[in-house]
Write a protein that holds these residues in place. Structure first.
Motif, PDB file in Angstrom:
ATOM      1  N   VAL A  31       0.674  -0.805  -0.010  1.00 20.97           N
ATOM      2  CA  VAL A  31      -0.053   0.224  -0.202  1.00 20.97           C
ATOM      3  C   VAL A  31       0.351   1.372  -0.290  1.00 20.97           C
ATOM      4  CG1 VAL A  31      -1.422   1.348   1.445  1.00 20.97           C
ATOM      5  CG2 VAL A  31      -1.982  -0.927   1.404  1.00 20.97           C
ATOM      6  N   VAL A  32       1.993   1.454   0.469  1.00 13.65           N
ATOM      7  CA  VAL A  32       3.005   2.404   0.972  1.00 13.65           C
ATOM      8  C   VAL A  32       3.367   2.550  -0.517  1.00 13.65           C
ATOM      9  CG1 VAL A  32       4.943   2.937   2.293  1.00 13.65           C
ATOM     10  CG2 VAL A  32       3.301   2.277   3.129  1.00 13.65           C
ATOM     11  N   ALA A  33       3.961   1.397  -1.330  1.00 12.68           N
ATOM     12  CA  ALA A  33       4.168   1.981  -2.276  1.00 12.68           C
ATOM     13  C   ALA A  33       3.605   2.919  -3.729  1.00 12.68           C
ATOM     14  CB  ALA A  33       4.233   0.760  -3.283  1.00 12.68           C
ATOM     15  N   CYS A  34       1.871   1.728  -3.333  1.00  9.75           N
ATOM     16  CA  CYS A  34       1.276   2.419  -4.118  1.00  9.75           C
ATOM     17  C   CYS A  34       0.705   4.151  -3.529  1.00  9.75           C
ATOM     18  CB  CYS A  34      -0.334   1.959  -4.261  1.00  9.75           C
ATOM     19  SG  CYS A  34       0.236  -0.286  -4.893  1.00  9.75           S
ATOM     20  N   TYR A  35       0.845   4.649  -2.809  1.00 11.85           N
ATOM     21  CA  TYR A  35       0.500   5.598  -1.940  1.00 11.85           C
ATOM     22  C   TYR A  35       1.561   6.598  -2.747  1.00 11.85           C
ATOM     23  CZ  TYR A  35      -0.314   9.898   1.145  1.00 11.85           C
ATOM     24  OH  TYR A  35      -1.095  10.744   1.297  1.00 11.85           O
ATOM     25  N   ARG A  36       3.324   6.322  -3.070  1.00  9.88           N
ATOM     26  CA  ARG A  36       3.785   6.698  -3.535  1.00  9.88           C
ATOM     27  C   ARG A  36       4.022   6.953  -4.793  1.00  9.88           C
ATOM     28  NH1 ARG A  36      10.346   6.822  -2.120  1.00  9.88           N
ATOM     29  NH2 ARG A  36       9.296   7.655  -0.430  1.00  9.88           N
ATOM     30  N   HIS A  37       3.211   6.362  -5.479  1.00 10.29           N
ATOM     31  CA  HIS A  37       3.033   6.324  -6.874  1.00 10.29           C
ATOM     32  C   HIS A  37       1.873   7.393  -7.276  1.00 10.29           C
ATOM     33  CE1 HIS A  37       5.593   3.430  -9.808  1.00 10.29           C
ATOM     34  NE2 HIS A  37       5.655   2.865  -8.797  1.00 10.29           N
ATOM     35  N   LEU A  38       1.134   7.084  -6.195  1.00  4.90           N
ATOM     36  CA  LEU A  38      -0.109   8.391  -6.140  1.00  4.90           C
ATOM     37  C   LEU A  38       0.485   9.460  -6.362  1.00  4.90           C
ATOM     38  CD1 LEU A  38      -2.943   6.699  -4.597  1.00  4.90           C
ATOM     39  CD2 LEU A  38      -2.548   6.829  -7.011  1.00  4.90           C
ATOM     40  N   ALA A  39       1.447  10.135  -5.212  1.00  5.43           N
ATOM     41  CA  ALA A  39       2.225  10.848  -4.611  1.00  5.43           C
ATOM     42  C   ALA A  39       2.763  11.668  -5.516  1.00  5.43           C
ATOM     43  CB  ALA A  39       2.903  10.754  -3.041  1.00  5.43           C
TER      44      ALA A  39
ATOM     45  N   ILE B 126      16.534   1.871  -2.324  1.00  7.07           N
ATOM     46  CA  ILE B 126      15.095   1.415  -2.527  1.00  7.07           C
ATOM     47  C   ILE B 126      14.586   1.765  -4.651  1.00  7.07           C
ATOM     48  CG2 ILE B 126      12.463   1.759  -3.490  1.00  7.07           C
ATOM     49  CD1 ILE B 126      12.143   2.780  -0.087  1.00  7.07           C
ATOM     50  N   TYR B 127      16.050   2.873  -4.923  1.00  9.13           N
ATOM     51  CA  TYR B 127      15.603   2.961  -6.343  1.00  9.13           C
ATOM     52  C   TYR B 127      16.840   1.930  -6.493  1.00  9.13           C
ATOM     53  CZ  TYR B 127      17.657   6.259 -10.336  1.00  9.13           C
ATOM     54  OH  TYR B 127      17.937   6.298 -11.334  1.00  9.13           O
ATOM     55  N   LEU B 128      18.088   2.283  -6.160  1.00 10.64           N
ATOM     56  CA  LEU B 128      18.934   1.443  -7.008  1.00 10.64           C
ATOM     57  C   LEU B 128      18.484   0.039  -6.470  1.00 10.64           C
ATOM     58  CD1 LEU B 128      22.302   2.787  -5.356  1.00 10.64           C
ATOM     59  CD2 LEU B 128      21.274   3.447  -7.356  1.00 10.64           C
ATOM     60  N   ALA B 129      17.994  -0.607  -5.523  1.00 12.42           N
ATOM     61  CA  ALA B 129      17.317  -1.534  -5.755  1.00 12.42           C
ATOM     62  C   ALA B 129      16.234  -2.126  -7.189  1.00 12.42           C
ATOM     63  CB  ALA B 129      16.381  -2.482  -4.398  1.00 12.42           C
ATOM     64  N   LYS B 130      15.268  -0.744  -6.932  1.00 11.88           N
ATOM     65  CA  LYS B 130      14.671  -0.776  -8.353  1.00 11.88           C
ATOM     66  C   LYS B 130      15.171  -1.424  -9.446  1.00 11.88           C
ATOM     67  CE  LYS B 130      11.429   2.281  -7.578  1.00 11.88           C
ATOM     68  NZ  LYS B 130      10.626   3.833  -7.697  1.00 11.88           N
ATOM     69  N   ARG B 131      16.554  -0.700  -9.601  1.00 17.46           N
ATOM     70  CA  ARG B 131      17.328  -0.680 -10.892  1.00 17.46           C
ATOM     71  C   ARG B 131      17.625  -2.178 -11.336  1.00 17.46           C
ATOM     72  NH1 ARG B 131      20.771   4.628 -12.119  1.00 17.46           N
ATOM     73  NH2 ARG B 131      21.706   2.989 -13.465  1.00 17.46           N
ATOM     74  N   ASN B 132      17.728  -2.161 -10.351  1.00 16.97           N
ATOM     75  CA  ASN B 132      18.624  -3.251  -9.963  1.00 16.97           C
ATOM     76  C   ASN B 132      17.638  -4.587 -10.473  1.00 16.97           C
ATOM     77  OD1 ASN B 132      21.924  -4.324 -10.010  1.00 16.97           O
ATOM     78  ND2 ASN B 132      20.659  -5.619  -7.814  1.00 16.97           N
ATOM     79  N   ILE B 133      16.392  -4.425  -9.885  1.00 18.51           N
ATOM     80  CA  ILE B 133      15.257  -5.755 -10.777  1.00 18.51           C
ATOM     81  C   ILE B 133      15.074  -5.704 -11.980  1.00 18.51           C
ATOM     82  CG2 ILE B 133      13.164  -5.955 -10.059  1.00 18.51           C
ATOM     83  CD1 ILE B 133      13.125  -5.288  -7.423  1.00 18.51           C
ATOM     84  N   ARG B 134      15.101  -4.106 -12.827  1.00 17.04           N
ATOM     85  CA  ARG B 134      14.855  -4.443 -13.840  1.00 17.04           C
ATOM     86  C   ARG B 134      15.737  -4.879 -14.667  1.00 17.04           C
ATOM     87  NH1 ARG B 134      14.457   1.432 -15.677  1.00 17.04           N
ATOM     88  NH2 ARG B 134      14.153   1.952 -14.033  1.00 17.04           N
ATOM     89  N   LYS B 135      16.276  -4.659 -14.172  1.00 18.76           N
ATOM     90  CA  LYS B 135      17.670  -4.948 -15.018  1.00 18.76           C
ATOM     91  C   LYS B 135      19.290  -5.175 -14.000  1.00 18.76           C
ATOM     92  CE  LYS B 135      20.982  -4.817 -19.615  1.00 18.76           C
ATOM     93  NZ  LYS B 135      21.831  -4.087 -20.004  1.00 18.76           N
ATOM     94  N   GLN B 164      10.549  -3.115  -0.520  1.00 18.98           N
ATOM     95  CA  GLN B 164       9.660  -2.097  -1.146  1.00 18.98           C
ATOM     96  C   GLN B 164       9.902  -2.243  -2.756  1.00 18.98           C
ATOM     97  OE1 GLN B 164       7.397   1.928  -0.541  1.00 18.98           O
ATOM     98  NE2 GLN B 164       7.905  -0.015   0.514  1.00 18.98           N
ATOM     99  N   ALA B 165      11.442  -2.041  -2.504  1.00 16.45           N
ATOM    100  CA  ALA B 165      11.351  -2.383  -4.293  1.00 16.45           C
ATOM    101  C   ALA B 165      10.495  -2.876  -4.749  1.00 16.45           C
ATOM    102  CB  ALA B 165      13.296  -2.273  -4.363  1.00 16.45           C
TER     103      ALA B 165
END
Lengths: 254, 661
Positions: A31-39, B126-135, B164-165
């Motif tokens: 939910v927090v992840a979605c909230y961030r996208h919305l924000a 979290i951002y870096l982890a996300k980028r890693n997830i993508r590729k 969270q990522a």
């Protein structure tokens, strides 16, 4: 796109309290992840009343989840008869939960200031960010609802906005208090908690399409040069082949 | 728990970032569909994304809006890009505005650089982890390093970060593809601004945070007006100088220091802040053997420069030692120590300095005029940090007018100048610069530096060759007071029977008494059977061993003696003055009396006391006690302290007369 709801544990059939706690925390994280996208859409060109409504509903869901999570985890951690391994797991969950709540708090504060600045009722200028679509799918994911909500009333008066703002303020204060209470009630030493998971998250799926889009972004600048180079090379090759053919013909004829 | 924003109490107001709010207003103006910047659509392979703007349009709009020329508009546009309000779509790592058809887009307000929201490392992870997830393997080297660091620091949250990522990634997939691309671009641009790649200059470097928001309107309370009134009154009261004079001074300063300013001239060998190579700092350490030519040149600019540089001061000290006028510098340094030292030892230090430098018959007597001496002595009745300021200034001026000139012409200085090194400027290639940046290490901890300084001072105090007119206990290094006294070198000019000290001619008359007393003291010393020869090294050893073994001893001894004296009362009719013989730290052929050997020579002082007929009325607290002060261990009721020369501290007579004792 299918919504994966397998993480939501609102039926209580899961026997193990640990699993239940994990499920609660996972859903809170979602939910927090979605909230961030919305924000991230607030103040942009797609900012409208439905976005604000989505934000509000997501927030409420997050808070209910947070409350139940907190009660569950607090009860477990204060239970002195808990086994060591389980205590460690619960502490991990606790740390995840508190970090999640902090993220939510930060996002809520940001939304609060942004909403003050970009008021819908006063028709303030919204930033043209390039976003086109709505965020209803994201909100639906957050609320774990299979169907998408219908659009609500289009306009918002300033009094309604004022009400929303004060409500948001209250919610922020409540999350604040929750965090404080958490620290007071349960003593989890951060340095004794060790992560169990891997350092790198496994790729969920190779999303090559958006990757391609992004990388094209970067190469667009160099695209022209490359194209012209390729063109020149091809021309040269063509000319060379033509010259060879001509010479062969000449030789053949002669 | 991370530090929460709301509790910040406003500590995050960035004074140089007051422009952010103004830039936000400008950006909002640019959004106007009629009067704002023209937007176009960006065409990608499959989709089109609207709201792209070209660099030239931005520049034209800014120039039109603010009525400025194109270069200035471009600079302003670059500033907006550097802050992150607009991000480039191509070449996203270079945050500058190119006034051509390259495309830009506005950043969403969520990612605007706001004043009160600090950039959290959790978000970055979290951002870096996300980028890693993508590729996998998409992170650049510096990002990889930061990722590993964050993994170490935030290990307890790491599961949360990874989860969270993943969730943010999945939530992103719920959106339409072009929106996903836009969001990714936005996030990437945000992190380029706030975690800049190495080698780039970040616009978010702003210096210290402030307690007050400079953008906020201040309420006009009576307090506010009171502050304004005080401020303006002080402005009026300030002393004023003619601008011709002040400008002349500025011009003189700039011409003198032009070549020494690292902003205006290249640093030799290279500026460590630019090339990450610390040769410059190692060559210019405070106590380096061979200084650089630039440093030596600086010493010639003014006397202050010479004294402020530790190496220069050492050189000057050497010169003065050769000229036998080191007491001036020692006094000056002692005064500095008093001014900057700890408050608890201040009174002792002041008295020490007086006894060593200022009193009549002091071992290292300095020459100041009567008026200054008057002021100083009066001040010493109630000593404070700046009590010796007048004397210090006088001596400073003396050194500046007299010794400094001679120093600059002296062979010592010329030698140093000749030996000074002029390093070659270093030239690094790009790769070498990168390597240097990787090899960056933190400098020595200030604790270690302070320890080294203390060692240096102790060494100086213990073994610094310094001229000294008379030796006594207080000229030996007192461990708990770092007064810059030293021991004379072993100059065995005196005959073996005499314990007179070199430069005794400079001493005032009471010393002649001391000379008479030497046979007696010799007698006494002979009786002790101390170590055989007191030469310079043994003095050093003894004093060092004194320091090491019995640091609290001298102090306690003084305290003991004081208490004993007070018990005996001030009926010391025949307290005598005899300076040199009682000094255990002897030069020449005397014997060193280590402090432990006192009790043996007990009976003798009494004999010596009767030997002299000089009666001096001396207050009890003020003495120069001999190092072999067996008297203090002595519990005998005998009042005759015997053979101790008292240096009279006039302020103490005053206090005594006021009823003490």
């Amino acid at each position: 796109m299918p919504l994966c709801n397998n993480k939501v544990a609102d039926d209580g059939t899961s026997a193990q309290p640990l699993q239940e706690g994990k499920a609660l925390v996972d859903s809170l994280i979602k939910v927090v992840a979605c909230y961030r996208h919305l924000a991230s859409c607030v103040g942009g060109c797609t900012d409208n009343s439905s976005l604000r409504r989505d934000l509000q509903q997501t927030r409420e869901r997050a808070q209910t989840l947070a409350l139940s999570c907190r009660n569950h985890l607090t009860a477990r951690l204060r239970d002195k008869t808990l086994a060591e391994a389980e205590r460690k797991e619960t502490e991990l969950l606790w740390v995840a939960f508190s970090s999640c709540l902090e993220l939510l708090h930060a996002d809520m504060c940001k939304v609060f200031t942004m909403v003050k600045h970009f008021s819908l009722a006063n028709n303030s200028a919204m930033v043209q960010t390039g976003i086109q679509g709505g965020t209803t799918e994201v909100a639906a994911r957050a609320l774990s609802l299979p169907d998408l909500q219908g659009a609500g009333d289009g306009s918002q008066t300033s009094s309604m906005e004022g009400q929303e703002q004060s409500q948001l303020e209250q919610e922020i204060a409540q999350v604040d208090r929750t965090l404080e209470d958490m620290e007071l009630k349960v003593n989890v030493l951060r340095w004794s908690v060790e992560a169990l998971g891997p350092q790198y998250a496994d790729p969920v799926s190779t999303d090559s399409a958006s990757l391609a889009l992004l990388s094209i972004d970067e190469e667009a600048a160099q695209g022209f040069c490359r194209r012209s180079q390729m063109f020149a090379v091809m021309m040269l090759c063509g000319v060379a082949i033509f010259a060879m053919v001509l010479s062969v013909c000449v030789v053949f004829l002669v | 728990m991370t530090i929460k924003n709301v509790r910040d109490h406003g500590q995050r107001y960035r004074p140089r970032m007051a422009c952010l709010k103004k830039v936000e207003n400008v950006v909002l103006e640019m959004q106007d569909p009629k009067t704002g910047v023209k937007s176009q659509t960006q065409r990608l392979v499959i989709t089109t994304i609207p709201h792209a703007i070209t660099g030239e349009d931005i520049v034209a709009w800014i120039a039109n809006r603010f009525k400025i020329d194109a270069t200035e508009a471009r600079a302003m546009g670059t500033m907006m890009v550097a802050f992150g309000y607009i991000y480039p779509l191509q070449d996203h790592k270079r945050l500058m505005l190119k006034p051509d058809t390259s495309l830009y887009r506005f950043q969403t307000p969520y990612f605007w650089p706001a004043q009160q929201w600090p950039v959290e490392d959790t978000d970055y992870a979290i951002y870096l982890a996300k980028r890693n997830i993508r590729k996998k393997g998409m992170l650049e080297l510096y990002e990889q390093e930061q990722y590993n660091n964050l993994y170490k620091w935030m290990n307890h949250k790491w599961d949360f970060i990874v989860m969270q990522a993943k969730e943010q990634y999945r939530a992103g997939k719920e959106r339409k593809k072009p929106d996903r691309v836009v969001f990714d671009c936005q996030e990437r641009a945000y992190w380029v601004v706030h975690r800049p790649p190495p080698g780039t200059v970040s616009a978010m470097d702003y210096g210290h945070d402030r307690m007050v928001d400079p953008n906020m309107e201040e309420k006009k309370t009576p307090d506010y007006y009171r502050r304004i009134i005080m401020f303006t009154q002080q402005c009026i009261m300030r002393p004023r100088v003619k601008s011709s004079v002040s400008i002349g001074a500025l011009v003189k300063y700039t011409t003198t220091y032009k070549e020494h300013d690292p902003f205006l001239h290249a640093c030799l060998p290279s500026n460590p802040w630019l090339t990450d190579d610390v040769t410059y700092w190692t060559l210019n350490m405070p106590n380096v053997e061979i200084p650089t030519k630039m440093r030596v040149e600086r010493w010639t600019f003014s006397f202050g420069e010479l004294l402020m540089d530790p190496r220069g001061r050492a050189d000057f000290r050497l010169f003065l030692k050769k000229e036998f006028s080191g007491e001036n510098l020692a006094f000056w340094e002692a005064c500095e120590d008093l001014k900057w030292g700890a408050a608890e030892t201040m009174k002792e230090k002041a008295q020490q300095i007086y006894k060593t430098f200022l009193a009549r018959g002091a071992p290292r007597w300095i020459n100041i005029d009567g008026k200054t001496m008057d002021i100083t002595v009066k001040g010493l009745a109630h000593p404070h940090r700046y009590v010796l300021d007048a004397a210090q200034t006088h001596i400073y001026m003396l050194m500046k007018k007299d010794s400094f000139g001679r120093y600059l012409k002296s062979p010592v200085f010329k030698e140093t100048q000749k030996k000074a090194i002029a390093p070659e400027p270093q030239r690094f290639t790009e790769t070498q610069l990168e390597q240097n940046a990787k090899r960056r290490r933190p400098s020595l901890s200030p604790i270690i530096l302070r320890q080294q300084e203390e060692e240096q001072k102790a060494k100086l105090a213990a073994s610094g060759p310094v001229d000294i007119t008379q030796l006594c206990r207080f000229t030996a290094p007192v461990p708990h007071l770092a007064v810059y006294t030293g021991i004379c070198e072993a100059q065995s000019t005196a005959s073996p029977g005499f314990m007179t000290l070199p430069n005794s001619a400079a001493c005032p008359s009471p010393i002649s008494v001391a000379i008479d007393s030497t046979p007696a003291s010799e007698r006494r010393f002979d009786g002790n059977g101390g170590p055989s020869s007191s030469h310079f090294p043994s003095i050093a050893e003894a004093s060092v061993s004194e320091e090491e073994n019995q640091p609290p001893a001298p102090k306690s001894r003084m305290a003991l003696s004081l208490s004993r004296l007070l018990r005996r009362g001030c009926n010391a009719p025949s307290v005598f003055a005899s300076l040199s013989p009682k000094c255990a730290v002897a030069s020449g052929g005397g014997k060193v009396q280590p402090l432990g050997v006192e009790p043996l020579a007990q009976p003798q002082p009494r004999r010596i006391a009767n030997f002299f007929q000089i009666k001096v009325d001396i207050p009890p607290e003020c003495r120069i006690y001999p190092i072999d002060s067996e008297d203090e261990e002595d519990d005998s009721p005998d009042t005759a302290r015997g053979g101790v020369k008292e240096i009279i501290c006039p302020w103490e007579t005053v206090t005594k007369q006021e009823g003490t004792g």
